[in-house]
Design a protein around this motif. Structure first.
Motif, PDB file in Angstrom:
ATOM      1  N   ALA A   1      45.129 -55.792  55.027  1.00 16.07           N
ATOM      2  CA  ALA A   1      45.735 -55.569  53.715  1.00 16.07           C
ATOM      3  C   ALA A   1      46.942 -56.484  53.541  1.00 16.07           C
ATOM      4  O   ALA A   1      47.796 -56.566  54.429  1.00 16.07           O
ATOM      5  N   ASP A   2      46.990 -57.191  52.411  1.00 22.45           N
ATOM      6  CA  ASP A   2      48.157 -57.994  52.038  1.00 22.45           C
ATOM      7  C   ASP A   2      49.005 -57.163  51.080  1.00 22.45           C
ATOM      8  O   ASP A   2      48.532 -56.750  50.024  1.00 22.45           O
ATOM      9  N   ILE A   3      50.268 -56.929  51.439  1.00 22.92           N
ATOM     10  CA  ILE A   3      51.135 -56.101  50.614  1.00 22.92           C
ATOM     11  C   ILE A   3      52.420 -56.862  50.335  1.00 22.92           C
ATOM     12  O   ILE A   3      53.002 -57.489  51.230  1.00 22.92           O
ATOM     13  N   VAL A   4      52.875 -56.805  49.102  1.00 24.42           N
ATOM     14  CA  VAL A   4      54.116 -57.461  48.707  1.00 24.42           C
ATOM     15  C   VAL A   4      54.988 -56.435  47.996  1.00 24.42           C
ATOM     16  O   VAL A   4      54.500 -55.580  47.260  1.00 24.42           O
ATOM     17  N   ARG A   5      56.333 -56.505  48.268  1.00 25.79           N
ATOM     18  CA  ARG A   5      57.287 -55.661  47.558  1.00 25.79           C
ATOM     19  C   ARG A   5      57.814 -56.408  46.342  1.00 25.79           C
ATOM     20  O   ARG A   5      58.150 -57.593  46.431  1.00 25.79           O
ATOM     21  N   ILE A   6      57.885 -55.728  45.212  1.00 29.36           N
ATOM     22  CA  ILE A   6      58.339 -56.350  43.969  1.00 29.36           C
ATOM     23  C   ILE A   6      59.685 -55.747  43.573  1.00 29.36           C
ATOM     24  O   ILE A   6      59.768 -54.540  43.303  1.00 29.36           O
ATOM     25  N   PRO A   7      60.729 -56.553  43.530  1.00 32.50           N
ATOM     26  CA  PRO A   7      62.043 -56.025  43.158  1.00 32.50           C
ATOM     27  C   PRO A   7      62.251 -56.045  41.642  1.00 32.50           C
ATOM     28  O   PRO A   7      61.546 -56.743  40.909  1.00 32.50           O
ATOM     29  N   GLY A   8      63.223 -55.255  41.202  1.00 32.57           N
ATOM     30  CA  GLY A   8      63.722 -55.371  39.841  1.00 32.57           C
ATOM     31  C   GLY A   8      62.942 -54.678  38.766  1.00 32.57           C
ATOM     32  O   GLY A   8      63.160 -54.934  37.586  1.00 32.57           O
ATOM     33  N   SER A   9      62.032 -53.780  39.110  1.00 26.57           N
ATOM     34  CA  SER A   9      61.228 -53.159  38.057  1.00 26.57           C
ATOM     35  C   SER A   9      61.962 -52.021  37.360  1.00 26.57           C
ATOM     36  O   SER A   9      61.740 -51.776  36.179  1.00 26.57           O
ATOM     37  N   GLY A  10      62.793 -51.290  38.088  1.00 27.35           N
ATOM     38  CA  GLY A  10      63.454 -50.136  37.516  1.00 27.35           C
ATOM     39  C   GLY A  10      62.527 -48.962  37.260  1.00 27.35           C
ATOM     40  O   GLY A  10      62.871 -48.041  36.521  1.00 27.35           O
ATOM     41  N   ILE A  11      61.343 -48.965  37.872  1.00 27.69           N
ATOM     42  CA  ILE A  11      60.342 -47.917  37.657  1.00 27.69           C
ATOM     43  C   ILE A  11      60.401 -46.937  38.815  1.00 27.69           C
ATOM     44  O   ILE A  11      60.416 -47.329  39.984  1.00 27.69           O
ATOM     45  N   ALA A  12      60.432 -45.627  38.482  1.00 25.21           N
ATOM     46  CA  ALA A  12      60.601 -44.607  39.506  1.00 25.21           C
ATOM     47  C   ALA A  12      59.307 -44.306  40.252  1.00 25.21           C
ATOM     48  O   ALA A  12      59.336 -44.005  41.451  1.00 25.21           O
ATOM     49  N   GLU A  13      58.156 -44.392  39.569  1.00 26.12           N
ATOM     50  CA  GLU A  13      56.899 -44.043  40.216  1.00 26.12           C
ATOM     51  C   GLU A  13      55.749 -44.751  39.500  1.00 26.12           C
ATOM     52  O   GLU A  13      55.747 -44.875  38.269  1.00 26.12           O
ATOM     53  N   ALA A  14      54.792 -45.206  40.279  1.00 21.21           N
ATOM     54  CA  ALA A  14      53.639 -45.891  39.695  1.00 21.21           C
ATOM     55  C   ALA A  14      52.516 -45.944  40.721  1.00 21.21           C
ATOM     56  O   ALA A  14      52.727 -45.717  41.922  1.00 21.21           O
TER      57      ALA A  14
END
Length: 835
Positions: free
Chosen positions: A666-679
């Motif tokens: 599995a390739d996983i990347v963290r995305i900063p700066g969304s401001g989203i609490a849950e998705a």
């Protein structure tokens, strides 16, 4: 309907006309140039006439007569200047014992078959619609349609022995005279719709697509003849512009008449779905959408259908010599199937000219090639299909489409089931199990189509490459390599491009790289489809052999499509399959920093019975869960939830079921700066395998799978550079995250628009429109990877989700990947992410 034409002919005039006809026929018989045919038999010679130099009106008459004549057997063949016609003469001479006699002139042709029509219908050649009303009438009433020039003998082809033969003085009565009857093509077609359509076949029509109708160009690919087929079967013939507003097709304007477009629709409504529409329409996509919305399908091209349909066949049933099945095929679990497919299977443009002579390529048989044909051939042209089956090598396979037994877009049909049943019926008759679909991206439509047609496997002309299974276990494979051979080469034409060994080598190398990139994101077994343009190229097998030789045989297996589909069915029948968008894909996920992200896994039970599945992710806490899937059930399961605190992300997932176990990267990347609490992460798509109107692949170690898509600055031109993936999603609130970076220095105008990111409703049945967008200026696009967000609402099917990256031409930039997240219910009013 009242009769139109002269009604006061005297008996004396009729006697004189018949006497002239008898004298003309007797003279021709004495010269030994004609054999009057009664009931067709094996000993009767076939009349052959070269019509390649006839004018349009003369050809209309000759083809219409051919349709009447061939109702009683294969009695008349017209040569249109193609070598293929003479090849078929030789084949039928050898296989059916045919003999041939030449007919030299049009008057000779009319006289030879004087008993096959009962009179004339004269039309006004100055009113285009009058011509096609006459051809329609000819089929209904056994008449010969002629222009005034042909009637009076002024037509060039009516000259024989230095004299002009006048039909008006040769014994044929004018049953209907349409001269002066109509003032416009619309008026003629309106009359034909009202008076003739009720007497026509309601499952057959012909759109001429060429010339001018009331000053409106109706098409650029025609005018399409082939009127013998319509006359033989009493089809409705018309020539109108299908577009209310002017459109461009192949660089030329077509249509632009609201009255003609409305009448076109009413003609289609008067037919019984699914009706066979011959001829053509421009632009192709618009026209096929129009037919599909009425439940019809296109089937065209070329000539002599009435003749080929009557050639006897020696077999009761048509069978391919090689018939792979899940019971006989050992699936490839360590190699990728590569299936080379020819296009134009919806038409007769493949079989009639022997696939542009590729059937005679010396390399045929050295590599598996899949030839597209319309399975209707089994009923309409069985002798022709029998020839191909008899001369096929074990490496030659046949598939149906697009989109089965006719060209249509199932996504937009009012109900795809009748067309699917129609395809299934003729597919079984033709012994063809694999169907290639165009305009079929909706899973619900594919499900109904598959259940009704019962194929061995389906392919669908949508990108990117994917593999999944219907609820009954039918594999569905998506294209990605369509019309690849001349894409971005110096020449767009096959024959010119591949006669140059340097250009051909470049195309083969690029294709090899694209196949390798697909293989880099999926695991075997998997089917990689290579879809080749058919037109005017006689060395398909040689070209595919070069591609096959460039691939590693330990990793790739060129195969017949039916072999690959049978292998997939055999492999899937006893296991649970894993993926997200696709079975056997290398997993790609994304998480949102500062919030909770659910990472789902799609499980597909290939077994008929319920199966228990255990899932384990290899990370710090090593969570494990079990689920039970019903037979053939497909379900998305949240395998892990990543919280806001930094933690080790899973790089492997292990799935065990039914005695099998798979460990998947599995390739996983963290995305900063969304401001989203849950998705929930819905999907991650690499830009290199989405659609690309412009740009080029670029190696980049920071990109997904090491490849991104580069888009150059094009002097302020606004155009789309990346689009796709055309996937279905449930209704709800979503966020799309795009990863991109600038190349080179920013422009002098820092506020210039650089990139527009949007999400649109794609697919043939889409309601249309942009669902969300953001514009990035040049100064806001840094030279390092950055994420930008687009928030949007989604209504679900029939729309398919399409992400798009547009360039304003101000800067060059690179796009890496697009990640889609669904927000939980109740977040509709949450703050939008920063852009």
């Amino acid at each position: 309907m009242g009769r139109i034409g002269p009604t006061g002919r005297t008996l004396a005039v009729r006697v004189r006309l018949l006497a002239n006809l008898t004298a003309l026929s007797a003279a021709m018989l004495m010269a030994g140039s004609v054999c009057v045919m009664g009931d067709p038999s094996a000993s009767s010679p076939v009349a052959v006439m070269d019509v390649s130099r006839l004018g349009w009106d003369e050809l209309c008459s000759a083809e219409s007569l051919q349709g009447l004549v061939n109702r009683r057997g294969p009695r008349l063949l017209l040569l249109h200047g193609a070598d293929a016609d003479r090849r078929w003469m030789d084949i039928y001479r050898e296989r059916a014992g045919f003999r041939y006699e030449t007919v030299s002139t049009l008057p000779e042709l009319f006289a030879r078959f004087r008993n096959d029509f009962r009179g004339l219908v004269v039309y006004d050649a100055a009113v285009d619609g009058s011509r096609y009303a006459a051809i329609t009438m000819a089929g209904i009433e056994d008449l010969l349609p002629v222009s005034e020039e042909t009637l009076t003998g002024r037509s060039p082809a009516m000259e024989t022995g230095g004299a002009h033969a006048s039909l008006a003085d040769s014994g044929w009565p004018v049953v209907h005279d349409l001269r002066g009857r109509f003032h416009s093509s619309v008026e003629a077609a309106e009359w034909a719709l009202k008076e003739l359509m009720p007497r026509c076949s309601r499952t057959l029509a012909h759109a001429v697509d060429g010339g001018m109708a009331d000053g409106i160009p109706t098409g650029v690919c025609g005018p399409m003849s082939g009127f013998d087929w319509q006359v033989m079967h009493r089809g409705f013939v018309f020539n109108l512009g299908a577009q209310a507003k002017t459109m461009v097709s192949y660089g030329a304007e077509v249509g632009g008449s609201a009255a003609q477009a409305d009448l076109y629709e009413r003609i289609l409504k008067a037919l019984k779905a699914p009706a066979q529409i011959n001829g053509y329409g421009d632009p192709e996509e618009y026209w096929c959408l129009l037919l599909s919305r009425h439940g019809h399908y296109s089937f065209h091209a070329f000539h002599n259908w009435s003749f080929h349909s009557k050639v006897p066949t020696g077999k009761r049933g048509l069978r391919q010599s090689v018939r792979p099945s899940p019971q006989t095929v050992q699936p490839e679990t360590d190699r990728y199937y590569v299936c080379f497919m020819t296009s134009e299977g919806d038409t007769m443009k493949g079989p009639l000219p022997f696939f542009y002579d590729s059937w005679f390529d010396p390399a045929r048989g050295s590599v598996p090639v899949n030839w597209g044909v319309n399975p209707l051939m089994a009923r309409l042209f069985p002798a022709m299909l029998e020839y191909f089956y008899a001369t096929a090598t074990p490496a030659d396979g046949f598939f149906a489409g697009p989109s089965g037994a006719g060209y249509a877009y199932p996504d937009v049909m009012p109900d795809a089931v009748p067309f699917a049943k129609h395809t299934g019926q003729y597919g079984r008759m033709a012994d063809i199990g694999c169907i290639d679909l165009w305009g079929a991206g909706r899973p619900d439509v594919l499900e109904r189509y598959g259940r009704s047609s019962r194929p061995l496997g389906l392919t669908t002309y949508t990108s990117p490459a994917r593999l999944w299974f219907l609820s009954d276990g039918t594999p569905v494979v998506h294209h990605e390599l369509g019309y690849w051979q001349t894409y971005r080469l110096e020449s767009a034409h096959w024959a010119r491009a591949f006669d140059d060994p340097v250009v051909r080598a470049a195309a083969v190398e690029r294709l090899k790289q694209r196949i390798e990139r697909i293989a880099g994101r999926v695991r075997p077994p998997f089917v990689i489809l290579v879809y080749g343009d058919l037109h005017s190229y006689a060395r398909h097998a040689s070209l595919y052999r070069e591609v096959a030789a460039a691939l590693d045989p330990n990793r790739f297996k060129p195969a017949r499509l039916d072999e690959a589909m049978a292998g997939l069915r055999a492999w899937a029948s006893d296991r649970v399959m894993v993926g997200s968008e696709s079975v056997n894909e290398r997993l790609a996920w994304a998480t949102l920093e500062g919030g909770r992200t659910h990472l789902p896994l799609r499980l597909t039970n290939g077994r008929r019975t319920s199966t228990r599945v255990t899932i384990r992710t290899e990370m710090g806490r090593s969570p494990q869960q079990s689920v039970t899937l019903r037979g053939h059930e497909r379900r998305d399961v949240d395998v892990i939830t990543v919280g806001p605190d930094p933690m080790e992300l899973p790089s492997w997932v292990t799935v065990a079921a039914a005695g099998h176990q798979e460990r998947i990267a599995a390739d996983i990347v963290r995305i900063p700066g969304s401001g989203i609490a849950e998705a929930t992460c819905v999907g991650v798509y690499g830009s290199d395998y989405l659609g690309h109107p412009i740009g080029t692949a670029a190696a980049d170690p920071g990109a997904l799978r090491g490849v991104a898509w580069q888009i150059g600055a094009v002097d302020g031109v606004y155009q789309c550079g990346v689009s796709g993936p055309y996937t279905d999603m449930a209704a709800g609130e979503y966020v799309a995250a795009f990863r991109l970076k600038r190349l080179g220095d920013p422009p002098a105008d820092a506020n210039a628009k650089a990139v527009t990111l949007d999400v649109a409703a794609g697919g043939y049945a889409a309601t249309g429109g942009v669902r969300g967008a953001t514009v990035i200026t040049a100064d806001a696009l840094p030279p390092d990877w950055t994420w930008r967000f687009v928030r949007f609402s989604w209504q679900g099917l029939p729309d398919l989700m399409e992400t798009r990256v547009w360039t304003h031409g101000a800067v060059a930039f690179v796009v890496d990947r697009v990640a889609i997240f669904r927000l939980p219910d109740g977040q509709e009013k949450a703050a939008a992410p920063r852009t």
